[in-house]
Structures are given as C-alpha cells and as structure tokens.
Design an enzyme around this catalytic site. Structure first.
Site, mmCIF file in Angstrom:
data_model
loop_
_atom_site.group_PDB
_atom_site.id
_atom_site.type_symbol
_atom_site.label_atom_id
_atom_site.label_comp_id
_atom_site.label_asym_id
_atom_site.label_seq_id
_atom_site.Cartn_x
_atom_site.Cartn_y
_atom_site.Cartn_z
ATOM 1 N N GLU A 10 17.614 -25.934 27.246
ATOM 2 C CA GLU A 10 18.308 -26.265 28.491
ATOM 3 C C GLU A 10 18.937 -27.658 28.505
ATOM 4 O O GLU A 10 18.508 -28.540 29.264
ATOM 5 C CB GLU A 10 17.354 -26.100 29.682
ATOM 6 C CG GLU A 10 16.791 -24.698 29.792
ATOM 7 C CD GLU A 10 16.004 -24.452 31.080
ATOM 8 O OE1 GLU A 10 15.677 -25.435 31.774
ATOM 9 O OE2 GLU A 10 15.721 -23.287 31.383
ATOM 10 N N GLU A 67 13.694 -17.273 28.419
ATOM 11 C CA GLU A 67 12.769 -17.593 29.524
ATOM 12 C C GLU A 67 13.143 -16.777 30.745
ATOM 13 O O GLU A 67 14.330 -16.631 31.059
ATOM 14 C CB GLU A 67 12.825 -19.075 29.929
ATOM 15 C CG GLU A 67 12.108 -20.003 29.004
ATOM 16 C CD GLU A 67 12.140 -21.453 29.490
ATOM 17 O OE1 GLU A 67 12.144 -21.688 30.717
ATOM 18 O OE2 GLU A 67 12.177 -22.346 28.625
HETATM 19 C C1 FCB Z 1 12.651 -24.010 32.802
HETATM 20 C C2 FCB Z 1 12.013 -24.869 31.725
HETATM 21 C C3 FCB Z 1 10.560 -24.546 31.487
HETATM 22 C C4 FCB Z 1 9.828 -24.255 32.771
HETATM 23 C C5 FCB Z 1 10.565 -23.241 33.587
HETATM 24 C C6 FCB Z 1 9.874 -22.847 34.858
HETATM 25 O O1 FCB Z 1 13.762 -24.654 33.319
HETATM 26 O O2 FCB Z 1 12.683 -24.676 30.513
HETATM 27 O O3 FCB Z 1 9.986 -25.608 30.776
HETATM 28 O O4 FCB Z 1 9.575 -25.406 33.441
HETATM 29 O O5 FCB Z 1 11.851 -23.723 33.900
#
Ligand code: FCB
Length: 459
Positions: free
Chosen positions: A181, A367
């Site tokens: 990110e 994610e």
């Molecule tokens: C994302 C992050 C991860 C975690 C999630 C909830 O933005 O990459 O580390 O904090 O959110």
C-alpha cells in the site's frame, strides 16, 4: 453452504463452495511484522518509524505500542499451526527491515535473517506457501533521521536490504511483494499524518510516493537475479468510487480523487506515467522526476496484489486543497466496527475495472477483512457471525469477478490473528483468531471455523 444465522441473509450467496474455485487457487491469510511480532529489542532489532510514532503522545488511539503485540516472534509455531488448521495453503507475512539492518553500518544482522529463515521453514513444513512482503511500513528510524522516503538515499538502502533478504531466503520463497500500500506509506504517513512518520505536507507525500514506486521498480530485477522462478508484485490499496451526487462538480471531484487514490499508482506501473489530470492539478507540488524513473517504475511484474476494504463516496469541496474533494459518509450503509463501509460487490466492481482499464495481469486479492468488537462468550467461544458473513459475501463477489473473466488467482484474508492496528492500537480486531493480549491466548473465532469448513470443502 447455507448460512444459518446470517445478519444479511438477502445478500448471502445461496450456494457456494471451495470447489467453485480452481484447484490451484491460493488461499491464505495476511499479516505484517510490526503488527504481530513484538520482540521489539530481541536479537538486535532496532526501532522503526512506527516504534517512534507510538512514543509520540496522541498518535495511537489507546496509547499503546507494539513492543509485545502478539508476541509472534516467540509464538510463531503456534500461529502457523493455526493457519494450517484453517486449511490455508499460503501465508503472507512481512519482513522487519530493522531486524535485518539494525543500524547504518550496512552489516546484516544474522540473528534477524535466521529468524525469518526459521519462520519460512516453519511455513514450508506446514504446507504454507510463503508470500513475503518486503516493506509493510516499518522503515528504520535511522533512515527517517536522514529524511526517510523523501531522501533518494533511502531507495539505495532499500535495494541493499532487498538484495540481502532475497539472497538469503530466495531459495525457499518464490512470491515477493515489494511494497504494501504505497498510498498509505505516502499519504497517511506524510499528508494527513495519521501514520508514521506523521508529517502533514502534501508535497512531501508526493515525493515519498514517487520514491517508493521507484524503489519498487528498481527492486524487481534484483529479486529476479536472486530468486529462480521468482514471482514479483506489489500490493496496492484500491477503492471503487461513487460520486456524492450526479452533479458535474461531484463527478469531476470523483475523477480527481480516483487520480490520486488509484491511477497515481496503477498508471505508472503499467507504463503510462502519472495521470495527466493530476499532474496538471498538483503542478505546484510535484516531485522532481529524473528521466529514467518512469521506465524503472514500469518494470514488468508478475502479478498485481489488490487490497480491498471499502468503496468511497466523493464530493466536490472547493475549500479542501489540493484536490478540492472530500469523503462523504453516507448514512444508512452497513459498516464494520471500524466504520468502514461493507460493500462486497465493490470488490467485483474494482477487479473488473482493473481488468478493463489495464493490460492483462494475474491478480491476487492480497488483503480483505473486517474489524468488529468481538467478545469472548462465557463458554470461551467468539461468535463473530458478522465477520464470517463478511468473508462469505466477499468471496462470492470475488467469484463473480472470476466468472466475468478477471484473472484472480488467490485470496488472502486480513488477518490470521487480532493484532496492533496502527493508529488504532489494539482497538480493532481483524483476526480469524482472537488474541487475549493479557495472556496471549489464541482462540479460533467462528469465522476461522467457517473458513476451515469451507476450505475442507464441507461448507
Ligand atoms: C491495511 C493494512 C494492514 C491492516 C489492514 C486492516 O491497510 O495493509 O496492515 O492494517 O489495513
């Protein structure tokens, strides 16, 4: 599988099974070093910008830090056992830079390398394919002292770190993610100041974004040199967007927001350079771009990692420089405990948009997950039906994207265990496994049990 006590039965898929996905589909969970490891000073580790940030009053909501976190540094065998029990075939983790290079000397720390070597062996022994993230926000504090990602010297240090790690672990790890990110690294870290290092300077944020993307592109050939059959990618946080109204001003605002939130990272990766609308809009804040930078950022990668959490609704806001946009909280939407909008179909929409707008590339959903205020019942169970239903609905959405032709090859749930959620401290639980932070006891939540049943093909 038919959910019995779902919150939103109307949105639940009626039939849904692992067998609907390809047999070689990657099923994993994601974690990151700072959020779970603890062991802050063990085996030579030194502070990252996040250790420093945690010590700054007012930055972390519950005034906590991650010195112990989930004590994963010592408890990793149990944690990997849990991932295996759930039935995952992959495990995404990140490497803490300051365990490998604790100081400016440039001498790698063998104890740090050994830790990750043991961890990776532990994954392989359990049938978990390791997916390593090289940078998940924990920049060495000693590099921040010389300007952090604003300084091009940090790119050089990153490349030395990447070279060292991939030379040591590349015989056992095929899948590498250069950065997690970059939008958050740059913008939360340097524009809104919500994350370390906590700066509020848009121009600096754009400079950081450029250097992070450049470091990504320059790292790709190094990883390929050190790892036979390497698969290299980057994990971007991307969002589907909606205009606050159908007015032309809101639509234009949404375009600008998209330009910085999504296209600023996607376009250069795919060789298009930075989007011209944003270059024009942010002309006063642009970094110096050297002639070869954009070609380096566009170095071909093997996959795109997509982190999907929520869509955003955007309104025009003439008083909010530099983009003159603002996020609108739309009332009445389903939200997680964190307040993030729950929009499963947004995942399909986002994936189809990427597939339509950019050249074909394998995608991994690196994610996706939700925080809720979990409580442990008197019988010791954690009945997190809302999270379970969140996963079911998002996986169904992923499946719809696949059916529409998007080349999605894997899904990683965020996260295996409850952990330190950055500026929110321990107030947000995202795990499939509940962690009692007093005792470090782990308890599989109902969502973890559901995942296990699903992955066994029995759901
Ligand atoms: C994302 C992050 C991860 C975690 C999630 C909830 O933005 O990459 O580390 O904090 O959110």
């Amino acid at each position: 599988m038919m959910p019995t006590d779902a919150n939103n039965l109307s949105q639940m898929p009626s039939s849904f099974a692992r067998a609907d996905f390809p047999s070689d589909f990657v099923w994993g969970c994601s974690t990151s070093s700072f959020q779970i490891e603890g062991g802050a000073t063990v085996d030579g580790r030194t502070p990252s910008i996040w250790d420093h940030f945690c010590q700054t009053p007012g930055k972390i909501r519950d005034a906590s830090n991650a010195e112990i976190a989930c004590d994963h540094y010592h408890r990793w065998p149990e944690d990997l056992d849990l991932a295996k029990q759930i039935g995952m075939n992959a495990y995404r983790f990140s490497i803490a830079w300051t365990r490998i290079f604790p100081d400016v000397s440039g001498v790698p720390n063998q104890a740090g390398l050994d830790f990750y070597s043991r961890l990776v062996d532990g994954m392989l022994a359990r049938g978990l394919d390791p997916w390593a993230t090289l940078y998940h926000w924990d920049l060495p504090q000693y590099l921040q002292e010389i300007g952090g990602w604003e300084n091009r010297a940090t790119i050089d240090a990153y490349l030395v770190y990447v070279d060292t790690v991939t030379r040591h672990l590349g015989d056992r790890i095929q899948n590498w993610i250069t950065h997690n990110e970059p939008w958050c690294t740059a913008m939360h870290g340097n524009w809104d100041g919500m994350h370390a290092p906590g700066q509020k300077n848009f121009k600096a944020a754009l400079l950081v974004a450029h250097h992070v993307m450049l470091s990504h592109g320059l790292a790709v050939p190094i990883i390929r040199k050190n790892v036979a059959h390497a698969k290299v990618g980057i994990a971007l946080s991307l969002h589907p967007l909606r205009p606050a109204s159908s007015s032309e001003t809101d639509l234009a605002a949404m375009q600008r927001h998209d330009g910085l939130r999504n296209r600023w990272f996607l376009d250069p990766l795919f060789g298009r350079g930075y989007p011209i609308d944003i270059l024009a809009h942010c002309a006063n804040d642009l970094p110096t771009i050297r002639p070869s930078d954009m070609a380096a950022i566009a170095t071909p990668i093997d996959f795109l990692g997509v982190n999907y959490y929520f869509p955003e609704t955007i309104a025009s806001a003439p008083d909010c420089p530099p983009l003159h946009t603002r996020l609108e909280e739309v009332a009445g939407r389903e939200r997680t405990g964190f307040g993030w909008e729950v929009a499963p179909d947004g995942m399909r929409e986002l994936l189809q948009r990427i597939a339509n707008d950019y050249p074909a590339i394998p995608i991994y959903l690196t994610e996706n997950g939700a925080s809720y205020e979990d409580v442990m019942d008197a019988d010791g169970s954690v009945q997190d039906c809302a999270r379970r239903d969140y996963f079911i609905r998002h996986l169904a959405s992923l499946q719809r994207a696949r059916e529409a032709g998007v080349d999605v090859r894997g899904y990683f749930a965020w996260s295996l265990i409850d952990n330190f959620e950055w500026a929110e401290g321990y107030m947000r639980r995202f795990g499939l496994v509940y962690v009692d932070f007093q005792t470090q006891q782990r308890t599989m939540k109902q969502s973890g049990h559901w995942f296990r049943t699903f992955l066994r093909g029995a759901a």
